[in-house]
Design an enzyme around this catalytic site. Structure first.
Site, short mmCIF file in Angstrom:
data_model
loop_
_atom_site.label_atom_id
_atom_site.label_comp_id
_atom_site.label_asym_id
_atom_site.label_seq_id
_atom_site.Cartn_x
_atom_site.Cartn_y
_atom_site.Cartn_z
N ASP A 192 46.11 27.40 41.10
CA ASP A 192 46.84 28.66 40.97
C ASP A 192 47.87 28.70 42.11
OD1 ASP A 192 47.50 31.25 40.12
OD2 ASP A 192 46.16 32.11 41.61
N LYS A 193 48.88 29.55 41.98
CA LYS A 193 49.91 29.60 43.02
C LYS A 193 49.65 30.71 44.03
CE LYS A 193 53.99 31.43 42.48
NZ LYS A 193 54.15 32.26 43.70
N THR A 194 49.79 31.95 43.56
CA THR A 194 49.71 33.09 44.47
C THR A 194 48.29 33.25 45.01
OG1 THR A 194 51.43 34.18 43.17
CG2 THR A 194 50.19 35.53 44.73
N PHE B 213 48.13 47.75 35.99
CA PHE B 213 48.71 46.42 35.76
C PHE B 213 47.81 45.61 34.85
CE2 PHE B 213 48.91 41.90 36.78
CZ PHE B 213 50.25 41.64 36.48
N ARG C 199 59.48 35.53 45.15
CA ARG C 199 58.79 36.25 44.09
C ARG C 199 59.59 37.48 43.75
NH1 ARG C 199 52.41 37.94 43.71
NH2 ARG C 199 52.51 38.66 41.54
N ASP D 96 53.09 33.34 37.49
CA ASP D 96 54.38 33.72 38.07
C ASP D 96 55.54 33.13 37.28
OD1 ASP D 96 56.15 34.92 39.79
OD2 ASP D 96 55.22 34.14 41.61
N GLY E 203 40.02 33.30 42.05
CA GLY E 203 38.87 33.93 41.43
C GLY E 203 39.17 35.17 40.63
N ASN F 241 42.21 35.94 38.20
CA ASN F 241 42.61 35.63 36.83
C ASN F 241 42.23 34.21 36.42
OD1 ASN F 241 43.83 38.15 36.49
ND2 ASN F 241 45.72 37.44 37.45
N ASP F 242 41.46 33.54 37.25
CA ASP F 242 41.17 32.13 37.01
C ASP F 242 39.72 31.86 36.63
OD1 ASP F 242 43.84 31.54 37.98
OD2 ASP F 242 43.06 31.91 39.97
#
Length: 1268
Positions: free
Chosen positions: A504-506, A624, A680, A746, A874, A876-877
């Site tokens: 994942d990035k962020t 969100f 971003r 993203d 942890g 959205n993954d």
């Protein structure tokens, strides 16, 4: 020339794919019955009914086999079903056999109960008559609607549906119920509660601590301990009392430790999972009663306490807001705001959708989450409706995944069983050899049986499973010392096979925190210069959106929430005020208020707030959603005549919801100018709502009805810096030839920039952006485009004709990688899934990926043969973390069950650590397995040679070999730490490969040669005395000494030979405990060989050879054996050139052995025309704009206006009392108030009750009142 793809959408073709559930549904065979059809947990189901004749025959079989048949059925329960039951239709079934997609079998009993909970029995009458007993019904009772037939499998209850003729999983209120139902329900009365309690059972995730006696029986009945019990019986009968007693003690210790560890794990899991409390439940008439949480059933209306609680069920929030911590389920400890379900009561059916657990997740309180605080009317209750209970909840699903894990097809484990079977075959041959030999010699039947069975216990090592587990235990301990925790120790060895790692990035590659780089406003449909000084922002909708469009809350006098929201809000220099205990005493809805700090200046000058108009009340929040890529709030500014809607989200999504005349023409160019440098970017938009949209209607409206026709405000540009550890780790993985893939939610250009910055993408590689356009304008064709993502790239479309012919265009065949978005992934997966394999083999960056799409990517990578690791934060993954072979969550919550591995250090440095530990554990397992197998065969060889004479090793000789040497070596052998460097070479995964097989064969060849040589050589010595058979079983002789002495050295030689060092483990000299063990064993062995005392010789029953020179000769032979063994293993078996040549030969002979991704890479090399890319100039911004136009939400203004009008007119014929009908807890006089008050000379708006006439937001008629 421009071409279009023509993928056919015929029925059953590529277009008829399963729903996107995150996992592809397994195949279904015609003629079979299924439960959970089309889902990830799909299982074949077959009904069975007891056959009395087969049952009696089976019982006789138990007696004839002395219960051994019953023991076999204990291991293979479905075979017991075959032997005692007959297959039948599901309506007549007494038991059902289920087989999941992994080949696992489950046997469940079909129960029948009345709706009152009385258990009944179905009887098959021989004649047509009814018995007098009321609890026995005729066999057609399954058609009685008053009866419930069900079975339980994997903690899920399956109910019989006579109309559909199938079993289906018992659902709660999570499916098939419209949103209006939840707002109109008043709870269950006592009778309804009892009936549902019978159906759903207790609301408990029961993780029981298994009683010791049950665990003891399970251990003793396992094949491993049954074989040990068999071995001990043989040894005691043969009077090997010392060795048998030692094995008994070791077995007892092993069972004790296993039971202790099992109960410790179960207690820890129970303490983590099990929770109970008292819950306030509405019993239909508005009366709330306190009941134990175990008594909750779907449909109960419960109160969420103001001071928070731990949720014991999945519940939909229908009034008020909640701040919750979901770290137990996701590993993400950032508080999340939960808002009440939209209330579409009175609206048309199209505006009253069914509840969807995924789409409405921000309105659902999940079991296992902690409610920090709640907010609603001053003294009214925050209420929720129970949706699911027990193991059907989200928490229960995670617990079930721990209790019933997905089996991992690990080659080493599977092949180890094959090797044990080979050893068993060798044991059978030795068994036959012994019988023939002893029968010819005229031994007694008792001696023949004992010696033959004893040989079987030697050939198959009983201590093999325990020895293999030791290495994993050491690795787990070392990982824990590095703050990496593992809930699945078996996964450590599997992590050593990883050759692809997704990130994942962020929050994973980049810092969690963001720095505000600047804002880019839009004025008159043009972007203004970037503003970096936040003090010059001024006022207006842009600043109000920054200040109000967030989910921040105050907990313990500290502003808490998403890091992005915090950065954005802090940049405005505004204040946030929430109602405290003093403000919640009155019947009114008190909003969160944001105000400029500059108001204080006006207040000091005596300027009233009402005239300044800077205060903004946040009336409604649409949280969100990662799938929607946006959040929004409905606000009311002080003194305004209407409500406002503010939206923030991904630029592409916000632009698609905005009016086209408010979006600058250079939108994509400006966006690209920031994202391609790694910034971003968040877009803001605003909309003024109609004045006749009152508060009650605002609370009922859905986000889809207002999130349209927005005015685009501009961009927030934030700098998301790489963590300093990211680039070195990515370089380390790249140098080790481990693929690195970015999968993020993203923006694509931001992801590409970060991928290049952290060197995930090689600077010499070309990045090809893949774009897929779904069928449109009534066509059935799918268009694919490939475009270079750098400035020199260009694109051309790939064309597939109906007969699958492809137009080929020549291109430069340089190394390339693919990059694509989640929308393209979804189109390809739906219409042309066969292309996914090609895409993932060269895919490097996957942007705008939804959570379920991340799991899909991991699955496709696994399908083509990769061993996949996933590292994420942890949140959205979770799906991808659980699907991957190695999932690592960067979370501070050690108890999180979101992934197999959890790192308390939030950097990706843990990834190479886990891989290195996995490689060390895997190589250790290989070494221990080969060592234990060769140890058994070495001892087997010694015994076979001595059996030729009627001789055998003595009890103490066995004891010295098995306990002093083998047991200690197998423990200390595994203690070697992993190698410091992560190398390109990967450890072997398969035992059935040339290396391990040739290694064991050559080593055993040397063992047999040395023992045979010494056996015959000792006979040539002048002092040799042949062994004489005797009835006292005195095995002391020269032949026995020769075989025993040389074999002792061989066990030490094998330990050194199979203890591999670099490149996966450190040198043997780093393991000082193993080194001391070797030296100690060698010294004792040399002492026994050269100069044992008479006491030692008598204890061992060892014949002391008279020649001291000949004793030294044993050391010389052992040295030669060591040199040959070590040289062959190191310079031949482990030689990379030799291995590559053998692998190449096998590849030519067995081409099917190549992995799927190897074949795809070969296709890339052979077919230089794919992917088709030309050299035409192309603008990336134009490409993104075209893709968005295909996915853009319809912005037909008249249509949206009609939709909003429908909402506003839904109550037009209602009286003022309808306000009360919309929400039972809504106060009759006022619903929301903000008044002016004077405090310490300061004039400000605050949520305190000055009366209805002093500035109520909403009047008695439900309309906005702005008079103060």
């Amino acid at each position: 020339m421009k071409k279009e793809a023509t993928f056919s959408l015929d029925e059953g073709g590529l277009g008829s794919q399963e729903k996107g559930t995150g996992n592809r549904a397994p195949n279904m065979k015609p003629g079979c019955h299924y439960v959970n059809a089309g889902e990830d947990d799909q299982m074949v189901i077959v009904g069975y009914r007891r056959n009395m004749a087969k049952y009696i025959a089976t019982c006789i079989g138990y007696l004839l086999t002395i219960t051994l048949l019953r023991l076999f059925f204990y291991w293979m329960s479905h075979w017991m079903l075959f032997s005692s039951h007959t297959e039948c239709s599901l309506p007549d079934a007494e038991k059902v056999l289920l087989r999941d997609q992994y080949g696992q079998y489950f046997v469940s009993t079909v129960e029948t109960i009345t709706k009152e909970g009385t258990r009944v029995k179905l009887k098959h009458p021989k004649k047509h008559y009814f018995t007098k007993n009321q609890d026995i019904f005729n066999y057609n009772a399954h058609k009685d609607s008053g009866l419930i037939r069900y079975f339980v499998c994997k903690k899920i209850k399956y109910i019989w549906n006579s109309e559909r003729g199938e079993f289906y999983p018992l659902r709660g209120l999570d499916e098939g119920y419209r949103l209006s139902y939840f707002h109109n329900t008043k709870g269950l009365d006592q009778n309804e509660h009892i009936i549902r309690g019978v159906l759903y059972g207790r609301n408990a995730i029961a993780v029981h601590v298994t009683p010791i006696i049950v665990l003891l029986c399970r251990q003793l009945l396992s094949p491993f301990y049954i074989f040990q019990l068999f071995s001990m019986i043989v040894w005691y009968v043969d009077e090997y009392n010392i060795y048998a007693s030692c094995i008994f003690l070791m077995t007892s210790l092993s069972i004790t430790v296993t039971i202790h560890q099992t109960r410790k794990f179960e207690r820890a899991l129970r303490n983590t999972i099990t929770s109970k409390s008292t819950t306030s439940v509405c019993r239909g008439d508005g009366d709330f009663q306190d009941v134990p949480s175990e008594d909750l059933v779907p449909g109960d209306v419960i109160e969420i306490p103001r001071n928070g609680c731990d949720m014991q069920c999945d519940a939909a929030l229908i009034t008020g807001n909640c701040i919750v911590n979901e770290s137990m389920l996701t590993g993400e400890s950032v508080p999340v705001t939960k808002t009440s379900l939209p209330n579409p009561t009175g609206m048309k059916e199209q505006h009253d959708p069914e509840l969807n657990m995924k789409n409405h997740s921000r309105h659902i309180l999940f079991c296992g989450t902690h409610v920090i605080q709640t907010r609603f009317y001053g003294n009214q209750k925050v209420k929720a409706i129970v949706l699911r209970t027990g193991f059907a909840t989200s928490k229960g699903d995670l617990v079930r995944s721990i209790m019933f894990p997905k089996p991992v097809d690990f080659k080493f484990q599977r092949h180890s069983y094959y090797f044990v079977m080979v050893l068993a075959g060798i044991a059978i041959m030795g068994f036959i050899y012994t019988i023939i030999l002893m029968v010819r010699r005229g031994d007694t039947p008792k001696a023949i049986i004992i010696r033959s069975l004893d040989l079987v216990t030697i050939a198959v090592p009983p201590a093999l499973p325990a020895a293999l587990a030791v290495g994993v235990v050491f690795s787990q301990s070392r990982l824990q010392d590095q703050n990496v925790y593992c809930i699945s120790p078996r996964g450590i060895s599997i992590s050593g096979t990883i050759n692809t790692c997704c990130f994942d990035k962020t929050g994973t590659l980049t810092e969690d925190g963001l720095d505000m780089h600047g804002v880019v406003k839009v004025e008159k449909t043009k972007f203004q210069p970037i503003i970096k000084d936040m003090d010059t922002l001024g006022s207006g909708p842009f600043v109000a959106c920054m200040a109000a469009c967030h989910s921040l809350t105050i907990i313990d006098n500290k502003l808490i929430g998403d890091p992005l929201d915090l950065i954005m809000f802090d940049a405005t220099k505004w204040d946030l005020e929430e109602p405290g205990p003093d403000e919640t005493r009155f019947d009114m809805m008190t909003p969160t208020i944001v105000r400029p700090k500059s108001n204080a200046v006006h207040n000091e000058l005596g300027t009233p707030d009402v005239l300044y108009g800077g205060d903004v009340g946040i009336v409604r929040q649409f949280p969100f959603s990662s799938s929607l890529q946006r959040m929004s709030v409905i606000t009311r500014s002080l003194g305004a005549k209407n409500f406002d809607l503010y939206v923030k989200g991904s630029p592409e999504m916000v632009a698609s919801l905005s009016k086209s005349d408010s979006i600058p023409t250079d939108f994509h160019q400006i966006l690209q100018s920031y994202t391609q440098h790694g910034y971003r970017v968040i877009a803001l938009a605003w909309k003024s709502l109609p004045t006749k949209l009152n508060y009650v209607r605002v609370q009922r409206i859905t986000r889809d009805q207002v999130e349209n026709e927005l005015n685009f405000l501009g961009l927030l540009v934030m700098e998301n810096r790489l963590k300093p550890q990211s680039t070195p780790v990515i370089n380390q993985l790249n140098e080790a030839n481990i693929r690195t893939i970015m999968v993020t939610g993203d923006n694509m250009l931001t992801a590409l920039s970060v991928a290049k910055e952290c060197q995930m993408v090689n600077t010499t590689d070309r990045i090809i952006l893949v774009q897929a356009y779904p069928p449109h304008n009534g066509q059935s064709d799918v268009t694919l485009e490939f475009v270079y993502a750098d400035d020199g790239g260009a694109k051309v479309e790939e064309v597939f004709t109906v007969d699958n012919q492809r137009i080929q265009i020549d291109e430069d065949n340089a190394r390339f990688n693919f990059a694509l978005t989640g929308k393209t992934w979804a189109v390809i997966r739906q219409y042309c899934p066969e292309l996914l394999n090609k895409i993932v083999v060269r895919g490097a960056v996957f942007a705008r990926m939804a959570p379920d799409q991340k799991g899909q990517l991991v699955e496709v990578l696994q399908d083509v043969g990769y061993y996949v690791g996933m590292c994420g934060d942890g949140a959205n993954d979770c799906g991808a973390l659980k699907t991957a072979h190695m999932g690592i969550s960067l979370s501070e919550a050690e108890a999180s069950v979101a992934s197999p591995f959890t790192s308390k250090t939030p950097t990706i440095e843990c990834v190479p650590k886990v891989i290195k530990e996995g490689r060390a554990a895997l190589v250790t397992s290989f070494g221990v397995f080969k060592y234990m197998a060769c140890y058994s065969l070495t001892q087997f060889t010694s015994v076979l040679i001595l059996y030729w004479l009627g001789n055998n090793l003595t009890d103490v000789e066995f004891l010295y070999i098995d306990l002093i040497l083998i047991t200690t070596f197998s423990i200390t052998f595994s203690r070697t730490a992993p190698y410091d460097e992560l190398v390109k070479e990967r450890p072997l995964v398969s035992l059935i490969s040339p290396g391990p097989i040739l290694g064991m064969v050559t080593q055993m060849g040397l063992v047999i040669a040395a023992q045979t040589f010494m056996f015959f050589h000792v006979k040539e010595q002048p002092w040799f005395v042949p062994y004489q058979l005797n009835d006292d079983e005195n095995y002391r002789c020269d032949e026995n000494a020769a075989v025993f002495l040389i074999s002792m050295y061989q066990y030490i030689i094998l330990a050194v030979t199979f203890s591999k060092g670099a490149p996966f483990r450190k040198s043997i000299f780093s393991n000082w405990l193993f080194l001391l063990n070797l030296l100690g064993g060698l010294c004792i062995t040399v002492w026994i060989t050269m100069h044992p005392t008479d006491q030692i010789a008598n204890l061992i029953e060892l014949e002391i050879l008279p020649s001291i020179k000949y004793r030294a000769f044993f050391i010389g032979v052992a040295f030669i054996n060591f040199v040959l063994s070590y040289a062959i293993e190191t310079f031949v078996i482990d030689n990379e050139v030799v291995r590559n040549k053998i692998a190449a030969s096998l590849s030519r002979c067995l081409p099917s052995s190549n992995l799927k991704y190897d074949w795809i890479e070969l296709e890339f090399k052979k077919d230089s025309s794919w992917p088709p890319v030309s050299n035409q100039k192309v603008d990336l911004a134009e490409i993104f704009q075209r893709l968005e136009s295909f996915n853009q939400v319809s912005s037909d203004a008249e249509k949206e206006k009609t939709t909003l009008d429908d909402v506003m007119e839904s109550d037009s014929d209602e009286s003022g009392s309808e306000t009360d009908k919309g929400d039972a807890d809504a106060p009759k006089e006022t619903s929301l108030k903000v008044e002016s008050s004077h405090s310490n000379g300061e004039v400000r708006s605050s949520p305190k009750d000055f009366g209805k006439d002093n500035g109520s937001f909403i009047g008695d008629d439900g309309n906005i009142n702005t008079s103060l």
